[in-house]
Design a protein around this motif. Structure first.
Motif, mmCIF file in Angstrom:
data_model
loop_
_atom_site.group_PDB
_atom_site.id
_atom_site.type_symbol
_atom_site.label_atom_id
_atom_site.label_comp_id
_atom_site.label_asym_id
_atom_site.label_seq_id
_atom_site.Cartn_x
_atom_site.Cartn_y
_atom_site.Cartn_z
ATOM 1 N N ALA A 519 26.644 -54.462 -68.083
ATOM 2 C CA ALA A 519 25.092 -54.407 -68.042
ATOM 3 C C ALA A 519 24.572 -53.537 -69.075
ATOM 4 N N GLU A 520 23.671 -53.861 -69.628
ATOM 5 C CA GLU A 520 22.788 -53.036 -70.620
ATOM 6 C C GLU A 520 21.755 -52.510 -69.847
ATOM 7 N N ASP A 521 21.281 -51.118 -69.904
ATOM 8 C CA ASP A 521 20.256 -50.590 -69.118
ATOM 9 C C ASP A 521 19.993 -49.368 -69.778
ATOM 10 N N ILE A 522 18.708 -48.552 -69.343
ATOM 11 C CA ILE A 522 18.223 -47.351 -69.747
ATOM 12 C C ILE A 522 19.246 -46.566 -69.404
ATOM 13 N N VAL A 523 19.666 -45.710 -70.770
ATOM 14 C CA VAL A 523 20.622 -44.434 -70.284
ATOM 15 C C VAL A 523 20.115 -43.295 -71.195
ATOM 16 N N PHE A 524 20.682 -42.105 -70.836
ATOM 17 C CA PHE A 524 20.135 -41.033 -71.689
ATOM 18 C C PHE A 524 21.337 -40.665 -72.612
ATOM 19 N N GLU A 525 20.964 -40.554 -73.762
ATOM 20 C CA GLU A 525 21.556 -40.297 -74.975
ATOM 21 C C GLU A 525 21.098 -39.575 -76.034
ATOM 22 N N GLY A 528 17.498 -38.186 -75.170
ATOM 23 C CA GLY A 528 16.370 -38.870 -74.770
ATOM 24 C C GLY A 528 16.894 -40.109 -74.189
ATOM 25 N N PHE A 529 15.693 -41.101 -73.591
ATOM 26 C CA PHE A 529 16.133 -42.324 -73.064
ATOM 27 C C PHE A 529 16.298 -43.353 -73.983
ATOM 28 N N THR A 530 17.173 -44.198 -73.772
ATOM 29 C CA THR A 530 17.345 -45.429 -74.564
ATOM 30 C C THR A 530 17.782 -46.544 -73.986
ATOM 31 N N SER A 531 17.987 -47.823 -74.621
ATOM 32 C CA SER A 531 18.587 -48.883 -73.991
ATOM 33 C C SER A 531 19.984 -49.157 -74.762
ATOM 34 N N GLY A 532 21.004 -49.512 -73.746
ATOM 35 C CA GLY A 532 22.280 -49.593 -74.283
ATOM 36 C C GLY A 532 23.360 -49.921 -73.073
#
Length: 605
Positions: A519-525, A528-532
């Motif tokens: 899955a792709e979802d909101i992650v913290f990288e 900051g928060f990003t979609s990946g």
């Protein structure tokens, strides 16, 4: 347990940070040896020192303020209620260490503080002496410095070990002075026992004030918020800014000045104050009979019994639950990991998938848990440097750094333990090719711990070599606790199929799990928060499948449900169609189960 200049500060219990400061110092005191005995929980201190000098080190590597620092300095401090807030510094002659907390006058010669400020496992129990400076304002002591005469902590704290949730129900204590003059001069705050409804009010206005170690030494700082974030039977969860040194601070209502709680500990995202309820009040009253002290208190009419927050990470939490089911108190086996880099690296691994859940940016299962329930610790592992590796336990897994000389930027630098394989086989891994043989874990894989019908890890022991489902076939096999597999064609209506055959292990991943793993979802990288991609490698979190997926009837919060279960090397994944969106696929509480197995069941063999 506490911060020291010689090694980093780490906390235990779902990654708990004590809000007190310990310093490696040589205290310039004369004659402060503890005398007397610990009679009926009361500890009598010896004669006060002829002189007292505080020496603190700049030890500020771990910031505990949440978000924007909203604290305000109180200066001058000779005004109510802030003159009733006291700087507490205790020292241990044997180790040459000193530590600081905060205490609050609740009677002429009586102060309220936290138990972990007075009884410290790392120092062997009681301190040698305790100095009290009411309304301290930097180098200025407007009301002088007094010395504690007697100390009291509940047996529930003193007789326990480690940092279990049960022990933290007893994190309150009393200090008495020989003279009533200080308290009569500065005045005392009143203790209040409040109902749930009052504590949950949007305008309760909780406030705390104390002596944080990240500010100029000896300065008092206060902070408030309109209401508590959450309450339960024993704790008041809040986002009021605090820092080490503020353990023991009272939390009172700005509306009437009555103390509702005592600052106790902090996790990554919240502060926790011990709630003063009838149980705590009764203990304090009994203690004052022993100490020959007095304090003012009030009890709100018709205070109902509060229901505690559910212990374990629930199958379908309406909101992320901050406190996981407490594990057993830490046994002597694991030792604190001395390198702060371990903690920072573990934190970064947690943040990528679970900070979005914690902060409400993502609606999905925890992959680690709301927070760790141990500090970074060292466990024996033959093929790591020195025969030990750094690990940290979470609800859902165990983080490991087996090769600290590897590339920290690699996704495989911090790995998940092969915990599920060990739980199912009973083979506890002690090195790359070395194992200890034990009984498979007789612990429920999913659902309620007390469910006598749900499958356990031992149930799966006989299924590791079961033939794989053909890709595309409907998953209709049902498993019971004894390990018997039957076919239930009605389960075909659930729409779950065997999707991805994995030749390395000879098993096929269920469609719902394979979708989740990719899955792709909101992650913290990168701050900051990003979609990946949720996982940089689909097998990173789970490892390879070691069983086929099976439906089972398990109890969840006492209710029977159809749950699909599949065992992977590192995780157990479950699928509950009845769950709310985002929580249908979940990771089982493997970290909790493994910790119980290794440090309780195996230790008792």
């Amino acid at each position: 347990m506490f911060r020291s200049s010689s090694r980093p500060f780490t906390g235990v219990f779902v990654l708990v940070f004590f809000l007190s400061i310990v310093l490696q110092v040589t205290v310039n005191v004369a004659g402060a040896q503890a005398t007397g005995t610990d009679s009926a929980e009361v500890h009598h201190l010896g004669p006060p020192p002829d002189a007292w000098q505080s020496r603190l080190t700049d030890d500020r590597d771990l910031q505990l303020v949440i978000g924007t620092d909203e604290r305000v300095r109180i200066s001058p401090t000779n005004v109510r209620p802030y003159q009733s807030i006291a700087y507490l510094e205790a020292w241990d002659d044997d180790t040459g260490r000193a530590f600081t907390c905060t205490a609050t006058f609740i009677g002429p010669k009586t102060l309220l503080t936290a138990a972990h400020c007075l009884w410290i496992d790392e120092f062997g129990g009681w301190p040698s002496g305790v100095a009290i400076a009411p309304g301290k304002d930097g180098d200025d002591n407007p009301f002088g410095v007094e010395f504690a005469d007697k100390l009291w902590v509940p047996n529930g704290w003193k007789d326990a070990t480690g940092n279990s949730a049960e022990r933290f129900k007893w994190d309150f204590a009393l200090v008495t002075l020989a003279s009533a003059t200080p308290g009569e001069t500065v005045g005392a705050l009143e203790i209040g026992v409040f109902s749930d409804a009052t504590l949950q009010a949007e305008d309760f206005n909780p406030v705390t004030s104390g002596y944080p170690g990240d500010k100029q030494w000896g300065t008092q700082w206060t902070s408030t918020q309109p209401s508590f974030d959450k309450i339960d039977a024993t704790h008041l969860q809040n986002s009021i800014d605090a820092f080490q040194g503020q353990s023991g601070s009272g939390v009172w209502s700005a509306n009437d000045g009555r103390i509702a709680g005592i600052v106790s500990f902090e996790t990554r995202t919240k502060n926790y104050a011990l709630r003063i309820d009838q149980r705590v009040l009764d203990s304090l009253l009994c203690a004052c009979d022993l100490l020959q002290c007095e304090f003012n208190y009030s009890i709100e009419g018709n205070v109902p019994d509060s229901q505690p927050t559910p212990g374990s990470t629930p199958a379908t939490p309406p909101q992320p639950t901050p406190l996981p089911e407490p594990p057993p108190s830490l046994p002597p086996g694991p030792t604190p990991a001395p390198a702060l880099t371990d903690s920072a690296t573990f934190d970064a691994a947690w943040e990528r998938t679970d900070r979005p859940v914690s902060d409400g940016a993502a609606n999905r299962t925890w992959m680690w848990g709301p927070e760790a329930f141990t500090a970074p610790v060292r466990e024996l592992y033959a093929d790591s440097p020195g025969g030990q590796r750094a690990v940290q336990y979470f609800d859902k897994s165990r983080m490991e750094i087996t090769n600290p000389g590897g590339d920290p930027s690699s996704v495989w630098y911090v790995t998940n333990g092969l915990l599920v394989r060990e739980l199912i086989t009973g083979e506890l891994q002690t090195g790359d090719g070395s194992f200890e043989s034990h009984q498979p874990a007789n612990v429920n894989v999913a659902g309620d711990a007390g469910d006598l019908n749900g499958p356990t890890y031992a149930t799966f022991n006989g299924l590791l070599q079961a033939p794989a489902h053909a890709e595309g076939a409907a998953v209709t096999q049902r498993l019971d606790r004894s390990g018997t597999v039957s076919n239930d064609p009605s389960l075909g209506t659930r729409g779950v199929t065997a999707t991805r055959y994995v030749p390395e292990s000879g098993h096929t991943v269920a469609s719902v799990f394979w979708t989740f793993m990719n899955a792709e979802d909101i992650v913290f990288e990168n701050g900051g928060f990003t979609s990946g991609p949720l996982f940089q490698n689909p097998f990173y979190a789970t490892g390879l499948p070691i069983s086929e997926p099976y439906w089972a009837t398990v109890k969840v919060a006492g209710n029977e449900k159809n749950v699909l279960i599949q065992a992977f090397e590192r995780r157990v994944l479950t699928y509950t169609p009845d769950n709310a969106a985002g929580w249908q696929v979940e990771a089982g509480n493997v970290g909790q189960h493994y910790y119980q197995w290794q440090y309780v069941e195996i230790a008792g063999e």
